[in-house]
Motif scaffolding. Structure first.
Motif, PDB file in Angstrom:
ATOM      1  N   VAL A   1      38.774  29.735  37.197  1.00  0.00           N
ATOM      2  CA  VAL A   1      37.989  29.327  38.367  1.00  0.00           C
ATOM      3  C   VAL A   1      36.884  30.375  38.525  1.00  0.00           C
ATOM      4  CG1 VAL A   1      38.058  28.966  40.870  1.00  0.00           C
ATOM      5  CG2 VAL A   1      39.993  28.251  39.449  1.00  0.00           C
TER       6      VAL A   1
ATOM      7  N   TRP B   1      38.840  35.093  41.867  1.00  0.00           N
ATOM      8  CA  TRP B   1      38.232  33.753  41.810  1.00  0.00           C
ATOM      9  C   TRP B   1      39.310  32.673  41.764  1.00  0.00           C
ATOM     10  CZ3 TRP B   1      34.248  34.881  37.307  1.00  0.00           C
ATOM     11  CH2 TRP B   1      33.191  35.635  37.814  1.00  0.00           C
ATOM     12  N   ALA B   2      40.379  32.943  41.010  1.00  0.00           N
ATOM     13  CA  ALA B   2      41.443  31.937  40.843  1.00  0.00           C
ATOM     14  C   ALA B   2      42.001  31.499  42.188  1.00  0.00           C
ATOM     15  CB  ALA B   2      42.548  32.490  39.953  1.00  0.00           C
TER      16      ALA B   2
ATOM     17  N   SER C   1      35.536  28.267  49.976  1.00  0.00           N
ATOM     18  CA  SER C   1      36.217  29.135  50.934  1.00  0.00           C
ATOM     19  C   SER C   1      35.139  29.931  51.647  1.00  0.00           C
ATOM     20  CB  SER C   1      37.160  30.088  50.196  1.00  0.00           C
ATOM     21  OG  SER C   1      36.409  31.072  49.493  1.00  0.00           O
TER      22      SER C   1
ATOM     23  N   VAL D   1      38.379  42.822  48.838  1.00  0.00           N
ATOM     24  CA  VAL D   1      38.298  41.538  49.564  1.00  0.00           C
ATOM     25  C   VAL D   1      37.974  41.880  51.015  1.00  0.00           C
ATOM     26  CG1 VAL D   1      39.533  39.479  50.354  1.00  0.00           C
ATOM     27  CG2 VAL D   1      40.009  40.394  48.075  1.00  0.00           C
TER      28      VAL D   1
ATOM     29  N   LEU E   1      28.714  42.499  31.618  1.00  0.00           N
ATOM     30  CA  LEU E   1      29.414  41.424  30.916  1.00  0.00           C
ATOM     31  C   LEU E   1      30.929  41.609  30.961  1.00  0.00           C
ATOM     32  CD1 LEU E   1      27.097  40.872  27.811  1.00  0.00           C
ATOM     33  CD2 LEU E   1      27.033  39.774  30.036  1.00  0.00           C
ATOM     34  N   LEU E   2      31.396  42.743  31.509  1.00  0.00           N
ATOM     35  CA  LEU E   2      32.843  42.958  31.654  1.00  0.00           C
ATOM     36  C   LEU E   2      33.330  42.575  33.056  1.00  0.00           C
ATOM     37  CD1 LEU E   2      33.105  46.478  29.948  1.00  0.00           C
ATOM     38  CD2 LEU E   2      33.774  44.265  28.978  1.00  0.00           C
ATOM     39  N   ASP E   3      32.382  42.409  33.950  1.00  0.00           N
ATOM     40  CA  ASP E   3      32.683  42.238  35.368  1.00  0.00           C
ATOM     41  C   ASP E   3      33.653  41.107  35.648  1.00  0.00           C
ATOM     42  OD1 ASP E   3      32.456  42.541  38.125  1.00  0.00           O
ATOM     43  OD2 ASP E   3      30.663  41.299  38.228  1.00  0.00           O
ATOM     44  N   SER E   4      33.506  39.983  34.953  1.00  0.00           N
ATOM     45  CA  SER E   4      34.324  38.818  35.300  1.00  0.00           C
ATOM     46  C   SER E   4      35.796  39.034  34.980  1.00  0.00           C
ATOM     47  CB  SER E   4      33.791  37.553  34.611  1.00  0.00           C
ATOM     48  OG  SER E   4      33.852  37.693  33.215  1.00  0.00           O
ATOM     49  N   ILE E   5      36.107  40.006  34.124  1.00  0.00           N
ATOM     50  CA  ILE E   5      37.523  40.308  33.856  1.00  0.00           C
ATOM     51  C   ILE E   5      38.196  40.773  35.147  1.00  0.00           C
ATOM     52  CG2 ILE E   5      39.102  41.835  32.597  1.00  0.00           C
ATOM     53  CD1 ILE E   5      37.097  41.828  30.288  1.00  0.00           C
TER      54      ILE E   5
ATOM     55  N   PRO F   1      26.734  33.353  30.541  1.00  0.00           N
ATOM     56  CA  PRO F   1      26.960  34.602  29.801  1.00  0.00           C
ATOM     57  C   PRO F   1      27.910  35.555  30.531  1.00  0.00           C
ATOM     58  CG  PRO F   1      24.636  34.021  29.741  1.00  0.00           C
ATOM     59  CD  PRO F   1      25.295  33.038  30.678  1.00  0.00           C
ATOM     60  N   LEU F   2      27.971  35.459  31.856  1.00  0.00           N
ATOM     61  CA  LEU F   2      28.831  36.370  32.610  1.00  0.00           C
ATOM     62  C   LEU F   2      30.274  35.877  32.667  1.00  0.00           C
ATOM     63  CD1 LEU F   2      26.470  37.423  35.546  1.00  0.00           C
ATOM     64  CD2 LEU F   2      26.787  38.505  33.337  1.00  0.00           C
TER      65      LEU F   2
ATOM     66  N   PHE G   1      33.459  27.196  44.621  1.00  0.00           N
ATOM     67  CA  PHE G   1      34.011  27.550  43.321  1.00  0.00           C
ATOM     68  C   PHE G   1      33.993  26.335  42.405  1.00  0.00           C
ATOM     69  CE2 PHE G   1      35.273  30.927  46.056  1.00  0.00           C
ATOM     70  CZ  PHE G   1      35.294  32.042  45.247  1.00  0.00           C
TER      71      PHE G   1
ATOM     72  N   SER H   1      33.401  36.941  28.890  1.00  0.00           N
ATOM     73  CA  SER H   1      34.462  37.920  28.618  1.00  0.00           C
ATOM     74  C   SER H   1      35.840  37.406  29.045  1.00  0.00           C
ATOM     75  CB  SER H   1      34.151  39.266  29.285  1.00  0.00           C
ATOM     76  OG  SER H   1      34.090  39.123  30.674  1.00  0.00           O
ATOM     77  N   ILE H   2      35.880  36.402  29.909  1.00  0.00           N
ATOM     78  CA  ILE H   2      37.184  35.819  30.273  1.00  0.00           C
ATOM     79  C   ILE H   2      37.840  35.218  29.027  1.00  0.00           C
ATOM     80  CG2 ILE H   2      38.324  34.002  31.624  1.00  0.00           C
ATOM     81  CD1 ILE H   2      36.204  34.436  33.784  1.00  0.00           C
TER      82      ILE H   2
ATOM     83  N   PHE I   1      34.242  32.555  50.850  1.00  0.00           N
ATOM     84  CA  PHE I   1      33.562  33.317  49.807  1.00  0.00           C
ATOM     85  C   PHE I   1      32.652  32.436  48.961  1.00  0.00           C
ATOM     86  CE2 PHE I   1      37.519  35.465  50.913  1.00  0.00           C
ATOM     87  CZ  PHE I   1      37.019  36.707  51.292  1.00  0.00           C
TER      88      PHE I   1
ATOM     89  N   GLY J   1      40.077  31.617  45.029  1.00  0.00           N
ATOM     90  CA  GLY J   1      38.960  31.332  45.917  1.00  0.00           C
ATOM     91  C   GLY J   1      38.442  32.556  46.663  1.00  0.00           C
ATOM     92  N   LEU J   2      38.706  33.740  46.131  1.00  0.00           N
ATOM     93  CA  LEU J   2      38.226  34.975  46.761  1.00  0.00           C
ATOM     94  C   LEU J   2      37.116  35.601  45.906  1.00  0.00           C
ATOM     95  CD1 LEU J   2      41.602  36.685  47.795  1.00  0.00           C
ATOM     96  CD2 LEU J   2      40.277  34.978  49.033  1.00  0.00           C
ATOM     97  N   ASN J   3      36.399  36.538  46.504  1.00  0.00           N
ATOM     98  CA  ASN J   3      35.328  37.236  45.785  1.00  0.00           C
ATOM     99  C   ASN J   3      34.914  38.433  46.630  1.00  0.00           C
ATOM    100  OD1 ASN J   3      33.501  37.749  43.743  1.00  0.00           O
ATOM    101  ND2 ASN J   3      32.321  35.873  44.034  1.00  0.00           N
TER     102      ASN J   3
ATOM    103  N   ARG K   1      37.039  40.078  38.275  1.00  0.00           N
ATOM    104  CA  ARG K   1      36.930  39.080  39.351  1.00  0.00           C
ATOM    105  C   ARG K   1      37.808  37.852  39.125  1.00  0.00           C
ATOM    106  NH1 ARG K   1      32.232  40.374  42.697  1.00  0.00           N
ATOM    107  NH2 ARG K   1      31.144  42.075  41.637  1.00  0.00           N
ATOM    108  N   ALA K   2      38.138  37.562  37.860  1.00  0.00           N
ATOM    109  CA  ALA K   2      38.852  36.312  37.566  1.00  0.00           C
ATOM    110  C   ALA K   2      40.111  36.122  38.417  1.00  0.00           C
ATOM    111  CB  ALA K   2      39.168  36.228  36.067  1.00  0.00           C
TER     112      ALA K   2
END
Lengths: 607, 607
Positions: A449, B468-469, A540, B518, B458-462, A457-458, A545, A461-462, A542, B471-473, B464-465
């Motif tokens: 999500v 995000w799952a 949400s 959060v 490019l590592l950031d989403s690791i 591109p962002l 999504f 890395s997932i 935030f 619904g937070l950020n 945040r994932a």
């Protein structure tokens, strides 16, 4: 500016000699030949394969630089071995593009020419960014860049014409929006940028906007054209004879008139003073951009057509779903036939895989051809990410290992692109380990999500993190946009890369591939590829999504997976996917293909 | 160009009136005042707080635009409420910067000035990219941009001088490399870019290169200076009196001579014809860049000093480790005292937390001050990511909830930055849910493996994932570079953002924060922050890999975590981290602090 060469001399003379004679005649010291066309197409029509005609090098990438005494071919690492083999004994040096030097042809020209030298390249097939770099570097070296001549116009005597195959109306049932509606939206976007005109050279944008499809480009249902849109009307520059009656009527109804293909540049040059013309610097060549009078204002930006085309509406996504059923039926039928044949001891080659799979797809009444050249790659061939099978060099599938099949079709309802790895005999534990990790990468991104509109591109890395954790990686993108019966590589939608550009937002309606892999040079390769659509995942405090819904319907070969090493949620994802494939395809299959589907989609639970 | 105002009039006149009188005198229709200094510093010396002097608005961001009849303050969303309160009744409009308009002050000027108008801003404190945008937009609107005058030089009568506090030698035991060595490496990098000169305005780069530290900037051990380096020598433009004997001797030994601070621009203007000067467009102001004669060649690029400074060598990382022990001791002692006091019914406020924690840090002989203003934020205050505690407005810690403490110290051995959330009474399940998810984000990135040198954004989403799952950020970066007794925000090292720039590579030796959070507006906030160093993680046929080693030594409050919802590997990571903290700090603590450490680092296993 170039006098015509006497044809009697030219016809029997090698292309390089002809080119050098022409260079001497126009007074330039070097010629630079890109593998490119006026539309910056991925696949070139024969007319623009000047690089191939000149050098004999057939690959889809590579640049030739020529001086009076030297010649060099510049290729990226994918094509280095092929280029060295092909150029051996032909007096053409081969050099590598990147990572030490991404423009070695400019460095080469700097090293082999004196200040004051003049370098010629055809501006009509030169990307704007490439022109900028080339001009800056050559100017800094005291050289002159000429872009206003196409040397091949005169020396390439049997040069193919601008393609002019039939084009047809992509009927509204599939096209969803009318040309009128699309033009109205485009004009709104132009107005928002205070643009009076928009010039489009990208063939996928033109096909989408005009609701026409054509047969000018291999694997892509495009037709050669440029399009000039103003506030009230539009001119399509294209060989008139290619349009049938229905297409012609539809164009007329939308206020689009057709003019000869080769009048496009003159129309740009004739723009009235004060016109504000929107051009997309990534989707127009330097020659066309330079034709715009200085009295016009140039508005640079991503084309509103490119941006609109990438977001598929609900009806288009439904068509994609139907298309995936047709593709999935073909994949199951093929796989059942292939595995039965192998079990009976039949002799199969990579080429036969391609032929039979294509034949299965062709049974669909909506199939219009392949969306790219099939990669049916056995053993070490699968370690070459762009391996395209050829009849003469196809390997026999005759030992234990992995067979990677990356293939796709053009259907009236959409474009497909799917990759699976299949066990042949008993794959090794190392092969299974790689395939399992690549599966974890696919699942990680497929089930992620993310904020709606996050740049692709962002998100990359997932997918890669599970591979990185084990010291693995793959050196191609994780995914690309996919067209609705258009290009299988539909940019700027991209799941990789180091630059974030407008149009890379992963918004609901984006259709993309997800295709992580692992490649062991000289040994084997794995890649799992699905097409997915971005869908809403709620909102949400935030923000909004989004997540992916997988569209591709084809079982994974679980003999290639180490189920015991998968996490519970990964097994659940696979089981749910297989249940969806089974439930959707089973009512539409029978006999061996049905049995094969049922065998290959049964729940695993815990292995 | 500006005649001096009669001082008797000026001294009692409101700043806005003075400014308008001066504008009239120099003939400009508008004045634009940025919160910026000639070094583009994060924290401004008093001398350059012209925006605050003019408007009375004290925050660290915000731009003032002034015409003869109107005035406006432009702030981002963090400061909107504060600005509206502070400007009420002062005749200054307040406008929001972004996301609808990132340069609303330019739009405002376009709307309130006629073509032909002249806009003045001090080029010496104007970022180059900002100048480019401002100049383009104003020129397009038919206006003129003037950047060659500092209006405040004459109207701000009690304006503070250029800071000139003492600077001292950062001794080689901590500085690791000598100035000679650093200059030699810089000159190699200059030669590689064919640059004869390099001009540096960034105070952290200058402090690092000269192995000097100073007290001119709050929270940052910097001293005001510019530096001009050529192939043989270097000139440090800085108030001479600030250097003690040892510092002066060290500079002389390295061939660095000291000239008055205000001669820097003239030195640039006096560069010889043919000089090739390397400047970093992100780390020099427009005024200084424009002073370079046109007969010089300007080489633009990230400063080699910026790039060298970010990679910490093994000895520096060892110093960081020792510093983290000192910081960890202070954190444990404070936390034990605080929790004991709360248990005894003492009255604690956010301010007292800040004071006592600072006092604990000050017990280290290597402590030199805070690295940023403490954020001791209770309840809803913790939902403000940049909340800085103030004595007058500090909340009492008197009810159930979460206390977020983000703090850091400057030590001779390194700079620290740590954030923890602490349970006060019984936090709610929702608070614990957020803290647990933020912990999963911290662990995901802290335990990730990635290709060595991969760009941080490019590592950031690791990280945040996992949020995000659900619904937070969070709407701040995941991490920033940290200096070795330098700035706590050391760019360009960044774990976030949408542009990938040179210097953002996460290479072994990079020291970075990792700080997901959060924030529930008006309710609570959580953030877990560690400092980590990038270390080698081995290599494979797919290249070299790297991972993080956490440097910060401070327990997490497990009362804020839902241990049962963590995965096995997450609990293992937390247990291993707490074991490391316990083993390292226990031998150095005694009494209640030791007991508190042991209580808070015992293994959880399965909760």
């Amino acid at each position: 500016m170039l006098e015509t060469m006497p044809k009697t001399v030219a016809a029997s003379t090698p292309p390089m000699l002809l080119a050098r004679a022409a260079m001497a005649q126009v007074g330039c010291e070097a010629l630079l030949v890109y593998n490119s066309d006026p539309h910056l197409s991925e696949y070139l029509p024969e007319r623009w394969k000047a690089r191939e005609w000149l050098s004999g090098f057939p690959a889809s990438a590579g640049i030739v630089a020529l001086t009076a005494t030297r010649a060099a071919l510049f290729v990226d690492s994918r094509y280095l071995v092929l280029a060295e083999q092909a150029m051996a004994g032909r007096g053409i040096e081969v050099h590598l593009i990147g990572p030490a030097d991404w423009s070695p042809y400019i460095t080469w020209l700097e090293g082999h020419l004196a200040p004051g030298a003049s370098v010629l390249t055809d501006g009509d097939v030169l990307a704007v960014a490439e022109h900028r770099q080339l001009d800056a570097r050559l100017t800094a070296a005291g050289m002159e860049l000429c872009t206003d001549a196409d040397l091949f116009a005169d020396i390439w005597h049997d040069r193919p014409a601008v393609p002019a195959k039939a084009a047809w109306l992509h009927a509204p049932a599939q096209a969803i929006s009318s040309v009128q509606e699309k033009l109205a939206r485009l004009r709104e976007a132009m107005a928002a940028q205070s643009a009076s005109h928009h010039f489009i050279s990208a063939l996928d944008d033109i096909a989408w906007l005009t609701n026409l499809r054509g047969g000018d480009i291999e694997h892509n249902p495009f037709f050669a054209a440029h399009l000039l849109v103003n506030r009230e009307s539009a001119i399509l520059f294209s060989p008139e004879r290619i349009f049938d009656e229905a297409a012609t009527a539809a164009l007329q109804a939308a206020g689009v008139c057709v003019r000869p293909y080769n009048e496009a540049k003159a129309a740009l040059a004739g723009l009235p003073e004060g016109a504000a013309i929107l051009v997309d610097p990534k989707r127009i060549t330097w020659g066309f951009r330079a034709a715009i009078p200085t009295a016009c204002r140039i508005v640079e930006g991503t084309s509103p057509v490119t941006l609109a085309k990438r977001i598929k509406c609900a009806a288009e996504i439904d068509l994609f779903r139907q298309t995936m059923i047709e593709d999935g039926i073909a994949l199951c039928r093929f796989q059942a036939e292939f595995e039965d044949g192998m079990a009976r001891g039949e002799s199969w080659s990579e080429w036969r895989v391609h032929e039979r799979l294509t034949a299965m797809r062709a049974r669909s009444p909506h199939f219009r051809g392949l969306s790219f050249h099939t990669s049916a790659a056995f053993g070490a061939n699968a370690a070459i990410p762009h391996y395209g099978v050829a009849r003469e060099t196809a390997l026999p599938i005759d030992r234990d290992g992995l067979l990677l099949i990356d293939s796709g079709g053009q259907y009236v309802g959409g474009t497909t692109d799917v990759c699976r790895v299949w066990a042949i005999g008993q794959p090794s534990a190392a092969m299974i380990g790689d395939a399992t990790l690549a599966m974890r990468a696919l699942i990680a991104l497929s089930s992620a999500v993310f904020p709606a509109g996050y740049p692709g591109p962002l998100l990359d890395s997932i997918a890669r993190a599970p591979l990185w954790a084990e010291g693995l990686n793959y050196f191609h993108g994780t995914g690309h946009g996919v067209g609705s019966y258009l290009g299988v590589h539909e940019l700027p939608t991209l799941l990789s890369g180091r630059t974030v550009e407008p149009g890379m937002e992963y918004l609901p309606g984006i259709v993309t591939s997800i295709e992580p892999g692992v490649y062991r040079k000289g040994q084997w390769g794995v890649r799992h590829e699905n097409i997915a659509v971005v869908i809403d995942a709620g909102s949400s405090e935030f923000g909004s999504f989004a997540r992916f819904e997988t569209l591709t319907l084809c079982p994974f070969d679980r003999r290639c997976l180490d189920i015991g090493s998968l996490a519970r949620h990964e097994i659940a994802w696979l089981d749910a996917y297989h249940a969806e494939v089974r439930n959707t395809l089973a009512p539409r299959l029978e006999g061996r293909a049905l049995q094969w589907l049922l065998d290959n989609t049964a729940p695993m639970k815990n292995g």
